[in-house]
Design a protein around this motif. Sequence first.
Motif, PDB file in Angstrom:
ATOM      1  N   LYS A  51       0.807  -1.223   0.000  1.00 53.42           N
ATOM      2  CA  LYS A  51       0.000   0.000   0.000  1.00 53.42           C
ATOM      3  C   LYS A  51       0.838   1.271   0.000  1.00 53.42           C
ATOM      4  CE  LYS A  51      -2.498  -1.523   3.549  1.00 53.42           C
ATOM      5  NZ  LYS A  51      -3.543  -1.593   4.609  1.00 53.42           N
ATOM      6  N   PHE A  52       1.945   1.277   0.752  1.00 54.65           N
ATOM      7  CA  PHE A  52       2.789   2.474   0.876  1.00 54.65           C
ATOM      8  C   PHE A  52       4.253   2.049   0.844  1.00 54.65           C
ATOM      9  CE2 PHE A  52      -1.203   3.393   2.990  1.00 54.65           C
ATOM     10  CZ  PHE A  52      -1.538   4.649   2.491  1.00 54.65           C
ATOM     11  N   HIS A  53       4.959   2.489  -0.178  1.00 56.71           N
ATOM     12  CA  HIS A  53       6.358   2.111  -0.345  1.00 56.71           C
ATOM     13  C   HIS A  53       7.189   3.372  -0.570  1.00 56.71           C
ATOM     14  CE1 HIS A  53       9.274  -1.117  -2.094  1.00 56.71           C
ATOM     15  NE2 HIS A  53       9.849  -0.352  -1.205  1.00 56.71           N
ATOM     16  N   PRO A  54       7.536   4.076   0.499  1.00 56.18           N
ATOM     17  CA  PRO A  54       8.283   5.337   0.378  1.00 56.18           C
ATOM     18  C   PRO A  54       9.610   5.144  -0.345  1.00 56.18           C
ATOM     19  CG  PRO A  54       7.490   4.999   2.616  1.00 56.18           C
ATOM     20  CD  PRO A  54       7.266   3.716   1.898  1.00 56.18           C
ATOM     21  N   GLY A  55       9.934   6.089  -1.180  1.00 56.10           N
ATOM     22  CA  GLY A  55      11.209   6.062  -1.888  1.00 56.10           C
ATOM     23  C   GLY A  55      11.197   5.264  -3.168  1.00 56.10           C
ATOM     24  N   ASN A  56      10.139   4.514  -3.421  1.00 61.41           N
ATOM     25  CA  ASN A  56      10.032   3.742  -4.659  1.00 61.41           C
ATOM     26  C   ASN A  56       9.191   4.544  -5.647  1.00 61.41           C
ATOM     27  OD1 ASN A  56       9.517   1.891  -6.724  1.00 61.41           O
ATOM     28  ND2 ASN A  56       9.424   0.154  -5.325  1.00 61.41           N
ATOM     29  N   THR A  57       9.833   5.317  -6.479  1.00 57.28           N
ATOM     30  CA  THR A  57       9.094   6.191  -7.403  1.00 57.28           C
ATOM     31  C   THR A  57       8.342   5.397  -8.465  1.00 57.28           C
ATOM     32  OG1 THR A  57      11.110   6.451  -8.723  1.00 57.28           O
ATOM     33  CG2 THR A  57      10.645   8.149  -7.062  1.00 57.28           C
ATOM     34  N   ALA A  58       8.856   4.220  -8.824  1.00 56.19           N
ATOM     35  CA  ALA A  58       8.189   3.408  -9.847  1.00 56.19           C
ATOM     36  C   ALA A  58       6.947   2.719  -9.295  1.00 56.19           C
ATOM     37  CB  ALA A  58       9.152   2.372 -10.413  1.00 56.19           C
ATOM     38  N   ALA A  59       6.975   2.341  -8.027  1.00 57.40           N
ATOM     39  CA  ALA A  59       5.846   1.653  -7.397  1.00 57.40           C
ATOM     40  C   ALA A  59       5.683   2.186  -5.972  1.00 57.40           C
ATOM     41  CB  ALA A  59       6.067   0.143  -7.390  1.00 57.40           C
ATOM     42  N   PRO A  60       5.132   3.390  -5.823  1.00 60.59           N
ATOM     43  CA  PRO A  60       5.035   4.021  -4.503  1.00 60.59           C
ATOM     44  C   PRO A  60       4.006   3.401  -3.576  1.00 60.59           C
ATOM     45  CG  PRO A  60       3.915   5.363  -6.143  1.00 60.59           C
ATOM     46  CD  PRO A  60       4.605   4.256  -6.891  1.00 60.59           C
ATOM     47  N   GLY A  61       3.230   2.458  -4.087  1.00 63.18           N
ATOM     48  CA  GLY A  61       2.215   1.804  -3.276  1.00 63.18           C
ATOM     49  C   GLY A  61       0.851   1.901  -3.929  1.00 63.18           C
ATOM     50  N   LEU A  62       0.069   0.834  -3.782  1.00 64.25           N
ATOM     51  CA  LEU A  62      -1.259   0.813  -4.390  1.00 64.25           C
ATOM     52  C   LEU A  62      -2.129   1.939  -3.852  1.00 64.25           C
ATOM     53  CD1 LEU A  62      -3.485  -2.185  -5.202  1.00 64.25           C
ATOM     54  CD2 LEU A  62      -4.417  -0.421  -3.724  1.00 64.25           C
ATOM     55  N   SER A  63      -2.113   2.157  -2.535  1.00 64.58           N
ATOM     56  CA  SER A  63      -2.936   3.212  -1.959  1.00 64.58           C
ATOM     57  C   SER A  63      -2.524   4.577  -2.484  1.00 64.58           C
ATOM     58  CB  SER A  63      -2.843   3.183  -0.434  1.00 64.58           C
ATOM     59  OG  SER A  63      -3.380   1.985   0.086  1.00 64.58           O
ATOM     60  N   VAL A  64      -1.235   4.796  -2.604  1.00 64.67           N
ATOM     61  CA  VAL A  64      -0.737   6.076  -3.114  1.00 64.67           C
ATOM     62  C   VAL A  64      -1.193   6.292  -4.551  1.00 64.67           C
ATOM     63  CG1 VAL A  64       1.346   7.398  -3.707  1.00 64.67           C
ATOM     64  CG2 VAL A  64       1.258   6.081  -1.570  1.00 64.67           C
ATOM     65  N   GLU A  65      -1.082   5.258  -5.378  1.00 64.88           N
ATOM     66  CA  GLU A  65      -1.462   5.413  -6.783  1.00 64.88           C
ATOM     67  C   GLU A  65      -2.966   5.616  -6.950  1.00 64.88           C
ATOM     68  OE1 GLU A  65       0.399   3.511  -9.955  1.00 64.88           O
ATOM     69  OE2 GLU A  65       2.098   2.725  -8.788  1.00 64.88           O
ATOM     70  N   VAL A  66      -3.764   4.970  -6.111  1.00 61.90           N
ATOM     71  CA  VAL A  66      -5.210   5.202  -6.194  1.00 61.90           C
ATOM     72  C   VAL A  66      -5.541   6.628  -5.762  1.00 61.90           C
ATOM     73  CG1 VAL A  66      -7.472   4.548  -5.279  1.00 61.90           C
ATOM     74  CG2 VAL A  66      -5.823   2.785  -5.920  1.00 61.90           C
ATOM     75  N   MET A  67      -4.907   7.119  -4.704  1.00 62.92           N
ATOM     76  CA  MET A  67      -5.133   8.509  -4.291  1.00 62.92           C
ATOM     77  C   MET A  67      -4.764   9.480  -5.403  1.00 62.92           C
ATOM     78  SD  MET A  67      -4.188   9.019  -0.253  1.00 62.92           S
ATOM     79  CE  MET A  67      -2.977   7.722  -0.021  1.00 62.92           C
ATOM     80  N   GLN A  68      -3.635   9.235  -6.050  1.00 63.49           N
ATOM     81  CA  GLN A  68      -3.219  10.099  -7.151  1.00 63.49           C
ATOM     82  C   GLN A  68      -4.239  10.077  -8.286  1.00 63.49           C
ATOM     83  OE1 GLN A  68       0.632   8.397  -8.006  1.00 63.49           O
ATOM     84  NE2 GLN A  68       1.701   9.673  -6.499  1.00 63.49           N
ATOM     85  N   ALA A  69      -4.780   8.888  -8.569  1.00 61.33           N
ATOM     86  CA  ALA A  69      -5.772   8.762  -9.642  1.00 61.33           C
ATOM     87  C   ALA A  69      -7.074   9.465  -9.276  1.00 61.33           C
ATOM     88  CB  ALA A  69      -6.028   7.286  -9.943  1.00 61.33           C
ATOM     89  N   VAL A  70      -7.496   9.347  -8.018  1.00 66.35           N
ATOM     90  CA  VAL A  70      -8.718  10.027  -7.570  1.00 66.35           C
ATOM     91  C   VAL A  70      -8.561  11.537  -7.687  1.00 66.35           C
ATOM     92  CG1 VAL A  70     -10.142  10.525  -5.540  1.00 66.35           C
ATOM     93  CG2 VAL A  70      -9.509   8.165  -6.067  1.00 66.35           C
ATOM     94  N   GLN A  71      -7.394  12.055  -7.306  1.00 65.69           N
ATOM     95  CA  GLN A  71      -7.146  13.494  -7.410  1.00 65.69           C
ATOM     96  C   GLN A  71      -7.103  13.964  -8.859  1.00 65.69           C
ATOM     97  OE1 GLN A  71      -4.539  14.833  -3.571  1.00 65.69           O
ATOM     98  NE2 GLN A  71      -3.508  13.453  -4.969  1.00 65.69           N
ATOM     99  N   ARG A  72      -6.619  13.099  -9.724  1.00 66.49           N
ATOM    100  CA  ARG A  72      -6.593  13.463 -11.147  1.00 66.49           C
ATOM    101  C   ARG A  72      -8.013  13.517 -11.719  1.00 66.49           C
ATOM    102  NH1 ARG A  72      -4.250   9.341 -12.777  1.00 66.49           N
ATOM    103  NH2 ARG A  72      -5.957   8.308 -13.864  1.00 66.49           N
ATOM    104  N   ILE A  73      -8.850  12.552 -11.311  1.00 69.68           N
ATOM    105  CA  ILE A  73     -10.228  12.529 -11.786  1.00 69.68           C
ATOM    106  C   ILE A  73     -11.023  13.702 -11.213  1.00 69.68           C
ATOM    107  CG2 ILE A  73     -12.403  11.234 -11.589  1.00 69.68           C
ATOM    108  CD1 ILE A  73     -10.712   8.677 -11.802  1.00 69.68           C
ATOM    109  N   ASP A  74     -10.846  13.958  -9.928  1.00 69.49           N
ATOM    110  CA  ASP A  74     -11.557  15.048  -9.255  1.00 69.49           C
ATOM    111  C   ASP A  74     -10.537  16.040  -8.715  1.00 69.49           C
ATOM    112  OD1 ASP A  74     -13.065  16.737  -7.711  1.00 69.49           O
ATOM    113  OD2 ASP A  74     -14.208  15.173  -6.714  1.00 69.49           O
ATOM    114  N   PRO A  75     -10.140  17.033  -9.533  1.00 70.16           N
ATOM    115  CA  PRO A  75      -9.092  17.982  -9.119  1.00 70.16           C
ATOM    116  C   PRO A  75      -9.485  18.853  -7.936  1.00 70.16           C
ATOM    117  CG  PRO A  75      -9.439  18.041 -11.506  1.00 70.16           C
ATOM    118  CD  PRO A  75     -10.572  17.264 -10.919  1.00 70.16           C
ATOM    119  N   THR A  76     -10.765  18.869  -7.564  1.00 66.23           N
ATOM    120  CA  THR A  76     -11.184  19.662  -6.406  1.00 66.23           C
ATOM    121  C   THR A  76     -10.983  18.901  -5.097  1.00 66.23           C
ATOM    122  OG1 THR A  76     -13.466  18.904  -6.676  1.00 66.23           O
ATOM    123  CG2 THR A  76     -12.868  20.956  -7.771  1.00 66.23           C
ATOM    124  N   LEU A  77     -10.569  17.631  -5.180  1.00 63.45           N
ATOM    125  CA  LEU A  77     -10.225  16.843  -4.003  1.00 63.45           C
ATOM    126  C   LEU A  77      -8.714  16.860  -3.797  1.00 63.45           C
ATOM    127  CD1 LEU A  77     -12.203  13.460  -3.904  1.00 63.45           C
ATOM    128  CD2 LEU A  77     -12.264  15.303  -2.229  1.00 63.45           C
TER     129      LEU A  77
END
Length: 275
Positions: A51-77
């Motif tokens: 879920k969270f893999h600090p320092g791994n830019t290629a695979a920072p964690g599933l939770s991190v990538e989902v949060m990034q995707a949610v923010q991209r879809i809804d820029p007001t979040l």
Amino acid sequence: MTDDRPIKLCRWIRPLAAYVFACSAWMPLSSYAQDAPITARTSGQSDNLIKFHPGNTAAPGLSVEVMQAVQRIDPTLKFVGQEVLRPLRRVEAELVAGKLDVFFGLVRNPERAAKYLVLSPPLYRQFTQLAVRSEDPINIKTFDEIRQLGSAGIVGVPRGSAYVDHLNGLGGLTVDDGVASVSSTLQKLIAGRVRFVFYGGAVLRKYIQEDGLEGKVRLLPARFYSEDVCVMVSRAADPQLVLRIERALERLRASGELAAIQDKYEVRGFPINRN
């Protein structure tokens, strides 16, 4: 003569509501600009590299990538605080206290459903397995087999995990939750202080790889449970946060992006044995 207009009305309102919701998953980004901005306090989780893999830019964690995707879809979040790694017990305590608004990645169970708002769709489905020392010839398939081992069947579980209370509740098992991390629990296994380590199979597999334990630790093939790992929101948070995150998650699911993230972190489903 009876008036059947209300019945006819219901027959087309429900399909129309389903159609409107489905269309919202494909809503253009420009439409989100009408929503009021929300900044949600969240957290990372220590000792869970899936879920969270600090320092791994290629695979920072599933939770991190989902949060990034949610923010991209809804820029007001906007999510803040995910870079701060907290033990699971502290994450849960701060969600209850309203110090955190949301967390991406808790196993759904009745206790958590009573404390938090559990969002759908799930981030992924977790399958639990047992790890043993590589030289140990045992091949456990049920908890009854572990009970029969008595003191020779100690099960190690990271402290704070939802599995601690679950295994204790099964009765007849000797559970050791003396250390908080998956890595430390695996080290207790290698040292012979526990016979098994019980946890999500994908997480165990990740730590065996990351800690260089191939050849020392192996996973038994039996899958015991499947559980949904979900986004959970504090009951003290803005009610709009639930609607906005679920809308974005549904869009990720419908587009196939959520499945692609699951594949990247090797957490897609497979058959299990239930005990």
